[in-house]
Design a protein around this motif. Structure first.
Motif, PDB file in Angstrom:
ATOM      1  N   LEU B  39     -19.129  23.310  26.689  1.00 34.80           N
ATOM      2  CA  LEU B  39     -19.324  23.886  25.363  1.00 34.80           C
ATOM      3  C   LEU B  39     -18.916  25.351  25.387  1.00 34.80           C
ATOM      4  O   LEU B  39     -19.097  26.030  26.395  1.00 34.80           O
ATOM      5  N   PRO B  40     -18.377  25.840  24.260  1.00 32.20           N
ATOM      6  CA  PRO B  40     -18.099  27.269  24.202  1.00 32.20           C
ATOM      7  C   PRO B  40     -19.420  28.047  24.120  1.00 32.20           C
ATOM      8  O   PRO B  40     -20.428  27.509  23.684  1.00 32.20           O
ATOM      9  N   ALA B  41     -19.394  29.280  24.548  1.00 36.57           N
ATOM     10  CA  ALA B  41     -20.618  30.081  24.510  1.00 36.57           C
ATOM     11  C   ALA B  41     -20.920  30.548  23.110  1.00 36.57           C
ATOM     12  O   ALA B  41     -22.072  30.776  22.751  1.00 36.57           O
ATOM     13  N   GLN B  42     -19.869  30.708  22.321  1.00 35.57           N
ATOM     14  CA  GLN B  42     -20.137  31.129  20.939  1.00 35.57           C
ATOM     15  C   GLN B  42     -19.077  30.589  19.995  1.00 35.57           C
ATOM     16  O   GLN B  42     -17.984  30.180  20.404  1.00 35.57           O
ATOM     17  N   SER B 129     -26.423  16.741  21.752  1.00 37.28           N
ATOM     18  CA  SER B 129     -27.417  16.772  20.681  1.00 37.28           C
ATOM     19  C   SER B 129     -28.104  18.126  20.641  1.00 37.28           C
ATOM     20  O   SER B 129     -28.320  18.781  21.667  1.00 37.28           O
ATOM     21  N   ILE B 130     -28.411  18.516  19.427  1.00 36.79           N
ATOM     22  CA  ILE B 130     -29.001  19.824  19.189  1.00 36.79           C
ATOM     23  C   ILE B 130     -30.508  19.677  19.208  1.00 36.79           C
ATOM     24  O   ILE B 130     -31.055  18.796  18.531  1.00 36.79           O
ATOM     25  N   SER B 131     -31.184  20.497  20.003  1.00 38.87           N
ATOM     26  CA  SER B 131     -32.641  20.400  19.997  1.00 38.87           C
ATOM     27  C   SER B 131     -33.224  21.262  18.890  1.00 38.87           C
ATOM     28  O   SER B 131     -34.125  20.845  18.192  1.00 38.87           O
ATOM     29  N   HIS B 132     -32.711  22.433  18.713  1.00 40.10           N
ATOM     30  CA  HIS B 132     -33.134  23.233  17.557  1.00 40.10           C
ATOM     31  C   HIS B 132     -32.138  24.363  17.316  1.00 40.10           C
ATOM     32  O   HIS B 132     -31.278  24.648  18.138  1.00 40.10           O
ATOM     33  N   VAL B 133     -32.306  24.975  16.162  1.00 37.95           N
ATOM     34  CA  VAL B 133     -31.440  26.087  15.783  1.00 37.95           C
ATOM     35  C   VAL B 133     -32.213  27.369  16.062  1.00 37.95           C
ATOM     36  O   VAL B 133     -33.396  27.468  15.751  1.00 37.95           O
ATOM     37  N   MET B 134     -31.548  28.328  16.666  1.00 40.17           N
ATOM     38  CA  MET B 134     -32.230  29.576  16.986  1.00 40.17           C
ATOM     39  C   MET B 134     -32.118  30.535  15.811  1.00 40.17           C
ATOM     40  O   MET B 134     -31.046  30.706  15.224  1.00 40.17           O
ATOM     41  N   GLY B 138     -34.889  35.762  10.320  1.00 39.16           N
ATOM     42  CA  GLY B 138     -34.461  34.991   9.161  1.00 39.16           C
ATOM     43  C   GLY B 138     -32.980  34.678   9.132  1.00 39.16           C
ATOM     44  O   GLY B 138     -32.467  34.267   8.092  1.00 39.16           O
ATOM     45  N   CYS B 139     -32.286  34.896  10.236  1.00 39.54           N
ATOM     46  CA  CYS B 139     -30.860  34.566  10.276  1.00 39.54           C
ATOM     47  C   CYS B 139     -30.576  33.635  11.452  1.00 39.54           C
ATOM     48  O   CYS B 139     -31.207  33.743  12.500  1.00 39.54           O
ATOM     49  N   VAL B 140     -29.595  32.769  11.251  1.00 40.29           N
ATOM     50  CA  VAL B 140     -29.185  31.883  12.333  1.00 40.29           C
ATOM     51  C   VAL B 140     -28.508  32.716  13.421  1.00 40.29           C
ATOM     52  O   VAL B 140     -27.668  33.570  13.128  1.00 40.29           O
ATOM     53  N   THR B 141     -28.890  32.482  14.688  1.00 39.62           N
ATOM     54  CA  THR B 141     -28.220  33.190  15.775  1.00 39.62           C
ATOM     55  C   THR B 141     -27.534  32.239  16.737  1.00 39.62           C
ATOM     56  O   THR B 141     -26.689  32.662  17.519  1.00 39.62           O
ATOM     57  N   GLY B 142     -27.897  30.987  16.709  1.00 37.30           N
ATOM     58  CA  GLY B 142     -27.252  30.053  17.614  1.00 37.30           C
ATOM     59  C   GLY B 142     -27.957  28.714  17.618  1.00 37.30           C
ATOM     60  O   GLY B 142     -28.896  28.501  16.856  1.00 37.30           O
ATOM     61  N   VAL B 143     -27.442  27.795  18.453  1.00 38.53           N
ATOM     62  CA  VAL B 143     -28.096  26.504  18.575  1.00 38.53           C
ATOM     63  C   VAL B 143     -28.367  26.218  20.038  1.00 38.53           C
ATOM     64  O   VAL B 143     -27.643  26.669  20.925  1.00 38.53           O
ATOM     65  N   GLY B 148     -26.558  23.135  26.693  1.00 39.88           N
ATOM     66  CA  GLY B 148     -26.533  24.589  26.707  1.00 39.88           C
ATOM     67  C   GLY B 148     -26.541  25.192  25.320  1.00 39.88           C
ATOM     68  O   GLY B 148     -26.554  24.470  24.313  1.00 39.88           O
ATOM     69  N   GLN B 149     -26.528  26.517  25.279  1.00 35.79           N
ATOM     70  CA  GLN B 149     -26.607  27.209  24.000  1.00 35.79           C
ATOM     71  C   GLN B 149     -25.219  27.561  23.472  1.00 35.79           C
ATOM     72  O   GLN B 149     -24.284  27.755  24.245  1.00 35.79           O
ATOM     73  N   ILE B 150     -25.145  27.651  22.140  1.00 34.19           N
ATOM     74  CA  ILE B 150     -23.939  28.217  21.528  1.00 34.19           C
ATOM     75  C   ILE B 150     -24.418  29.269  20.538  1.00 34.19           C
ATOM     76  O   ILE B 150     -25.238  28.973  19.670  1.00 34.19           O
ATOM     77  N   GLU B 151     -23.915  30.467  20.677  1.00 32.23           N
ATOM     78  CA  GLU B 151     -24.237  31.487  19.680  1.00 32.23           C
ATOM     79  C   GLU B 151     -23.394  31.238  18.452  1.00 32.23           C
ATOM     80  O   GLU B 151     -22.212  30.903  18.560  1.00 32.23           O
ATOM     81  N   CYS B 152     -23.984  31.402  17.286  1.00 28.53           N
ATOM     82  CA  CYS B 152     -23.180  31.231  16.070  1.00 28.53           C
ATOM     83  C   CYS B 152     -23.802  31.982  14.914  1.00 28.53           C
ATOM     84  O   CYS B 152     -24.968  32.341  14.931  1.00 28.53           O
ATOM     85  N   GLN B 153     -22.971  32.216  13.901  1.00 29.90           N
ATOM     86  CA  GLN B 153     -23.421  32.905  12.700  1.00 29.90           C
ATOM     87  C   GLN B 153     -23.894  31.911  11.661  1.00 29.90           C
ATOM     88  O   GLN B 153     -24.785  32.187  10.891  1.00 29.90           O
TER      89      GLN B 153
END
Lengths: 569, 797
Positions: B39-42, B129-134, B138-143, B148-153
């Motif tokens: 997976l990409p890191a972000q 599969s995604i366990s939760h969204v980080m 109040g803003c999405v920072t990643g999943v 592993g994790q992916i940072e995202c906007q």
């Protein structure tokens, strides 16, 4: 069992060589001053039916089965005399008289009740309760219950009760079979669960309740009843009953042992205490003449009780008398087996005979159980009420003499059982069986002996099991690799649906069971003709062919039971 | 189809020689195991769900120029409902937005047949599969995924059946009210003469079935009356598979199939497919940004129309993410029409059992859902119910429709369904009459109520910026104003009372509770001295309508209520009966005289009882929303959510007077309005009075009826009601001036409106209509004065 079934199993007032032991003036046991139906009141249950057709149906039955009955005998001994014995006795002239008296019976046409009429009779008393689901999950180990009763006596002497305990966990369900009237069964059905619930309450709750009563505040609700509209409570006696109950919990408060309540003990205490209260209330009497008469009727009549207490996986059955609790167990191969969870207290139970004999001097060994009856009279060996078998002769005489005239005129109450030397002969103490529910325990059938004497327990469990699984998951069809056309599948499905709607026209497992109990032919299938005949018997004759039947079918939630079981380990 | 495009791209990079060759409906392409790539890191966007919806969003995002997109699928691409669904694209829809989506999807799919191998920039990862969204602040920072994790906007929840669970898995839960139901369809072997693939799809709503050709045989399913809800307790499974066929359950549908096409009897069964579909509480899909988590977008709950809507809905969501708003009014589908209150599993389970059969039921006007009711109620509910109230529900709140007088009985629910004059006609008529001549009480507690206050002038400043009208008014004044977006469109239409220098009381439509809150939160500065509070639950609102309202209220408060003392659009705290601190506002939302009473709930019963007993001598009675509606519409009052939407500006609905372009401060939408003022408007809110419509015999207008001007289509109605005063039907709607050749929308002038001959088309029959740009206010007041004189004469002694 067989011999017993054709005679009044409860209270034989005409046993032995002296056929008529007690002079009986009216057709009813005189404790019922209220019920003296006119001959036209044949079917209080099915008012909407065409009376004419019913008459004919009834008359047909007369011809076929009952032509040998004299009106005199019919009036006097319907509820106690076996048909065959009566037949041998039947004087010829009376026979003709009978025929003559019913001379309007001239058309030999066969009219039966139509299926809707049969259903309306069978379903008149049915009741279903579904435990509410919470957030999509049913948290109770009980899914719900179906109950129903079919009268043979008029009025019916069976009672039933069901309630959820509100201050403790669990649910109470019970069937009560009255004899010598319905007064005792009625009282027990109203009161017993309160006694059980109170016995189960922790000390603090008892105190809270007592304080509330003391200060006139609103009482914590103890029970939530699940009642059919026909299941009534006596308004007049509620105050009296309440006071007795309150005395009971006050004593429990005083006795505070600090120990947690054992369900088995609580059940036994509640049974004994209620019977004791019934007896005391009758001895003390009541200034209100109606109530005074009521408490006496309660005490002089009798009732058996079979009560289930279900709390999670803990199932307790407390039984007094010859009603029965049967567990329906589904084996791994899908077949059904019956596990009896109560002991019958009657002459068929040798340990009961032993017990009764041991409680009395050796000299009474021959008389205490005679002709499979207690003192040659009473079929159940344990029961509520029936002070005739509990009080001393002096006490009985004193109470009757000081009692109201109705009681005094009553030959039955005055009659003292023969060989009555060392009372009490009868107890209301139940035997309690504890069972831990398993996922394969699918349902529980509580029923009065009216059911058990017509059906084998194995059949009962099979019929209910197939009914319950059929309603919920009929064996599914899978096409698999077979060649099936749409038309064939459609035909198959239509047929399945038709089968479901005919076999499962009952929405209620208890009704379904009654349909089988009354209508089963020799092949174990419901025969409409037979059902129709049995249900169209006039009420004064019905008791000869069947007893009151009361059934509660409790369905368990296997998922919850399984989950609870896992928690336990 | 999207996935073919997308997967081509991804897999081409992985193994050059591999090409997607499958053209089967089942899209078995994923059988070829793609090599696992870390997976990409972000990424800019992470999309969860590789069904038609998720791939459509990915496709449209990349079309709009976003490149950094990761699509995660817990199982295989197109493995859920998308794989199993019957694949019908139908453009017969009820809402115009739905129609547009389906129409777009339809065209898009045809176009996609040609389009292949576009460089999309979408990375697809299956079996992730995604366990939760980080979420932070109040803003999405990643999943967080199992790989592993992916940072995202941005995060897009297109998880279908599992969207509900995924939404709740965050620390800051996102409520996505949907629930699955089992859905069955039948596949057969080919007919003797195999069906052509271009055989039309047939829908038989009476038989509740659809039939289409499939590999020479047929595919037929339906929406039964007794649906089987599924996954109420949630189920963490990878793919929807091995669900059992239930032939007994399918029997009614099979029967109606063979009834419709008896010739199919000999056709051999191949399979009965059980394919759960997700349904929403109102049978409309869920699209949009979470009100609580910024950057969290949702597209799910397709109500069995995923294929039909997938293309269009994906496009609107992509536009929303890229441009900040979609190009069409999607409010009917907006996630923010729901709140957490629709999130109970029991509610959803019960409601979807009612929703699913509705797909093939006849939709009648004024239909109310029967399940999931009595959730939010006013403290007066029981009182009103006992007096014969019949209820409708909005945003979970029970509101009285009308009151059935004692002794009178209405038709049973089933029989009351009609497109003609309804059975409550006379009942509502008498309520309206009472509002006009005496006084009525309407419980309007469902309205959304906010309080905004601050230590200094911050509240005023932010409100001046968010609202188009001038709110710097003396304390006690009420201002009707719009909360506009940058384009000048209405995000909300509300009334704001200035309680004191530093605090304001804001009243909005019931279903604005979530949307308005989110909008305010989004635009308010993060200032601890500025307080926004939702006080909806704190107040019971009673609308006292009618000429006699003033008498009732002054008797109960010993305060003169005449216009000199209590002018219109004024707010005062006063006592009513024994209860103190009642906010009384001289407005009724209908243009009729009267007052709105905002009562702290513990006083509600007291105040209601006082009003009813004091009002007796003035002929007071209960009334419901149908009466209110009739009064409002005959007064040409527009209502947000019905007539007004985010694409309607105040200038287009004749509300210039509620916009203060020169109030001294800038406000959102000002520039757009300035521009529009200069250019003129291209649609205009107009009132139509039906001329030759027979109320007793003709079909009633509802909304959405086409408007014809001089025989040319110029727009659609948005609402309608019978005016008991005019004794005519009144329809409200927007008129456009479409160029006959280019279909371009030209400027609509009052002159254009006034010079036309209008017809409204109700179910194919056109009725003459008179267009008006202003209400009949003079007529009403005259009439009222006359009545008042009569009444006062009557009560004189």
């Amino acid at each position: 069992m067989l011999a017993a079934s054709c005679c009044d199993r409860r209270m034989c007032v005409c046993p032995g060589p002296r056929r008529i032991a007690i002079p009986v003036r009216s057709s009813r046991l005189p404790l019922f001053s209220d019920a003296m139906p006119a001959p036209t009141q044949l079917f209080p249950l099915i008012r909407n039916c065409e009376i004419g057709r019913i008459y004919n149906a009834v008359c047909y039955c007369h011809h076929k089965h009952l032509c040998c009955l004299s009106p005199h005998l019919a009036h006097n001994h319907l509820r106690c005399a076996p048909q065959k014995k009566l037949a041998t006795l039947c004087p010829k002239e009376n026979f003709h008289q009978f025929i003559h008296a019913r001379s309007y019976v001239s058309t030999p046409q066969r009219f039966y009740l139509t299926p809707p009429q049969v259903n309306s009779i069978l379903k008149a008393n049915e009741y279903s309760f579904k435990v509410p689901e919470f957030d999509g999950k049913n948290v109770s180990s009980i899914l719900g219950f179906d109950s129903n009763q079919l009268p043979a006596n008029a009025p019916i002497e069976d009672r039933r009760s069901a309630a959820t305990c509100l201050q403790t966990r669990g649910m109470l369900l019970g069937v009560f079979d009255g004899h010598a009237g319905c007064a005792c069964a009625q009282a027990v059905s109203e009161r017993l669960f309160y006694y059980i619930a109170v016995s189960l309450l922790p000390h603090e709750t008892l105190l809270e309740i007592e304080n509330a009563v003391e200060s006139g505040r609103a009482l914590l609700p103890i029970l939530q009843w699940h009642k059919h509209p026909n299941d009534y409570f006596s308004k007049e006696a509620s105050k009296l009953y309440f006071n007795s109950l309150r005395t009971y919990w006050q004593e429990l408060i005083d006795l505070n042992t600090g120990e947690t309540t054992d369900v088995k003990e609580a059940l036994i205490n509640a049974f004994k205490r209620l019977d004791n209260d019934i007896s005391l209330e009758a001895q003390v009497g009541d200034p209100n003449s109606f109530l005074n008469y009521l408490v006496l009727r309660v005490a002089f009549s009798g009732a058996t009780a079979c009560v289930a207490h279900v709390d999670g996986v803990d199932l307790h059955i407390a039984n007094t008398g010859d009603s029965r609790a049967m567990l329906g167990v589904q084996e791994e191969d899908g077949s059904w087996s019956a596990v009896t969870l109560s002991y019958d207290h009657n002459a068929q139970n040798e340990s009961e005979i032993e017990r009764v004999k041991l409680e009395h001097p050796k000299s009474e060994e021959k008389s205490v159980v005679k002709q499979d009856r207690l003192l040659g009279l009473l079929m159940p060996f344990r029961a509520f009420g029936d002070v005739k078998f509990k009080w001393s002769i002096e006490l009985q005489k004193r109470v009757i003499e000081s009692g109201p005239d109705q009681l005094n005129d009553n030959e039955y109450t005055k009659f003292i059982p023969p060989n009555y030397h060392t009372p009490p002969y009868l107890t209301a103490e139940p035997e309690v069986i504890h069972h831990k529910l398993r996922p394969q325990d699918k349902f529980l059938v509580l029923a009065t002996d009216g059911l058990w004497e017509t059906m084998h327990r194995q059949d009962v469990v099979r019929i209910v099991g197939e009914y319950l699984t059929g309603v919920h998951h009929q064996q599914p069809i899978a096409v698999g690799g077979y060649k099936v056309t749409l038309g064939q599948m459609h035909g198959l499905l239509t047929e399945r649906r038709a089968r479901i709607s005919s076999v499962f026209e009952d929405q209620n497992a208890a009704t379904h069971l009654i349909r089988h109990a009354v209508g089963n032919n020799e092949f174990g299938a419901v025969d409409h003709e037979r059902l129709s005949k049995m249900l169209s018997l006039p009420e004064e004759l019905a008791r000869m062919y069947r007893d009151d039947i009361t059934i509660i079918v409790v369905q368990f939630n296997s998922h919850i039971v399984g989950a609870c079981q896992n928690e336990d380990f | 189809m999207f996935l073919r495009l997308l997967s081509d791209v991804r897999w081409r990079t992985a193994s050059r020689s591999w090409r997607s060759t499958s053209s089967s409906r089942h899209m078995t392409t994923s059988a070829a195991e793609p090599p696992s790539i870390s997976l990409p890191a972000q990424a800019q966007v992470v999309i969860c769900g590789g069904g038609i919806v998720g791939t459509s969003v990915a496709y449209h995002l990349s079309k709009l120029g976003w490149k950094d997109i990761v699509l995660l699928e817990q199982g295989r691409l197109a493995a859920g409902s998308t794989r199993f669904c019957a694949g019908i694209v139908s453009t017969v829809r009820h809402l115009s937005i739905e129609l547009k989506m389906a129409d777009y999807s339809n065209k898009l799919y045809q176009q996609l047949e040609q389009e292949t191998g576009i460089k999309t920039g979408v990375q697809i990862h299956e079996r992730t599969s995604i366990s939760h969204v980080m979420v932070q602040k109040g803003c999405v920072t990643g999943v967080e995924t199992d790989r592993g994790q992916i940072e995202c906007q941005y995060f897009v929840n297109c998880a279908g059946q599992w969207a509900y669970e995924l939404g709740l898995s965050n620390e800051e839960p996102v409520s996505i009210p949907l629930h699955g139901c089992e859905h069955f369809y039948l596949l057969t072997r080919p007919l003797k003469k195999p069906l052509e693939s271009n055989t039309p799809t047939i829908v038989d709503p009476d038989g509740r079935i659809y039939i289409r050709s499939w590999q020479g045989g047929i595919l037929s399913g339906g929406f039964e009356k007794n649906p089987k809800p599924i996954f109420t307790e949630g189920r963490n499974q990878l793919e929807i598979q091995n669900l059992h066929e239930d032939w007994d359950h399918f029997e009614p549908l099979l029967s109606s199939l063979l009834r419709r096409m008896p010739g199919l009897e000999a056709l051999e069964i191949m399979q009965l497919v059980n394919c759960p579909e997700s349904f929403t509480p109102d049978m409309r899909c869920i699209l949009g940004e979470s009100p609580t988590v910024q950057g969290y977008f949702v597209l799910a709950g397709m109500n069995s129309a995923g294929t039909s809507f997938g293309g269009g809905a994906g496009r609107y969501l992509a536009e929303w993410m890229v441009n900040g708003c979609p190009s069409e009014n999607v409010w009917p589908l907006d996630l923010k029409r729901f709140g957490a209150l629709q999130s109970s599993r029991t509610f959803l389970r019960h409601r979807v059992m009612e929703v699913m059969p509705l797909i093939y039921d006849l939709k009648v006007p004024r239909w109310d859902f029967q399940t999931g009711r009595q959730l939010r109620t006013s403290p007066l509910y029981d009182r009103l119910d006992a007096q014969g109230a019949r209820w409708m529900e909005k945003h979970g709140f029970e509101r009285p429709k009308y009151f059935v007088p004692p002794g009178k009985d209405l038709l049973s629910l089933d029989q009351s369904k009609t497109f003609y004059k309804p059975d409550w006609f006379d009942i509502v008529g008498s309520e309206v009459k009472c509002c006009k001549e005496a006084v009525c009480v309407i419980d309007m507690s469902s309205f959304t109520k906010f309080e905004i206050s601050s230590t200094g002038d911050q509240a005023l400043e932010v409100l001046q910026y968010l609202f188009s009208n001038d709110l710097d008014v003396p304390v006690g004044h009420i201002v009707h104003t719009g909360m506009l977006n940058e384009e000048g469109g209405y995000e909300n239409d509300c009334s704001i009372a200035r309680l004191n220098k530093r605090s304001f009381f804001m009243i909005s439509p019931t279903d604005q509770q979530v949307h308005c809150w989110a909008w305010l939160k989004k635009h308010m500065p993060n200032d601890s001295n500025l307080l926004l509070e939702d006080v909806t639950w704190k107040y019971t609102a009673l609308n006292l309508i009618g000429p006699r309202a003033v008498d009732v209220l002054s008797e109960l408060s010993y305060v003169p209520m005449t216009p000199e003392h209590f002018p219109s659009l004024f707010c005062k705290e006063m006592s009513v009966g024994y209860a103190n601190g009642i906010r009384v506002m001289s407005m009724t939302h209908t243009g009729e005289p009267g007052f709105m009473l905002y009562i702290p709930i513990e006083y509600a019963l007291h105040v209601y009882n006082e009003l009813m007993s004091m009002g007796q001598k003035y002929g007071i009675r209960n009334a419901g929303y149908y009466a209110l509606r009739s009064l409002r519409i005959e007064k040409f009052f527009a209502f947000w959510g019905q007539d007004l939407d985010t694409f309607t500006t105040p200038l287009e609905c004749g509300r210039e007077f509620r916009v203060k372009l020169d109030k001294g401060t800038d406000f959102i939408g000002r520039d757009a309005l300035m521009q529009q003022k200069q250019d003129g408007v291209c649609k205009r809110f107009t009132m139509f009075i039906l001329e030759d419509h027979d109320t007793d015999l003709d079909l009633w207008p509802w909304w959405g009826e086409p408007i014809y001007r001089n025989g040319h289509y110029v727009g659609k109605t948005t609402s309608s009601a019978y005016s008991y005063t005019l004794e005519r039907h009144v329809c409200l709607g927007f008129v456009q001036n479409l160029d006959e050749e280019t279909r371009e929308a030209l400027v609509v002038t009052p002159d254009f409106i006034n010079r036309g001959e209008y017809e409204i088309d109700i179910a194919g029959q056109r009725f003459q209509a008179k267009a008006k740009l202003y209400p009949f206010s003079s007529l009403f007041t005259q009439r009222r004065r006359k009545d008042e004189m009569e009444l006062s004469g009557y009560h004189g002694k």
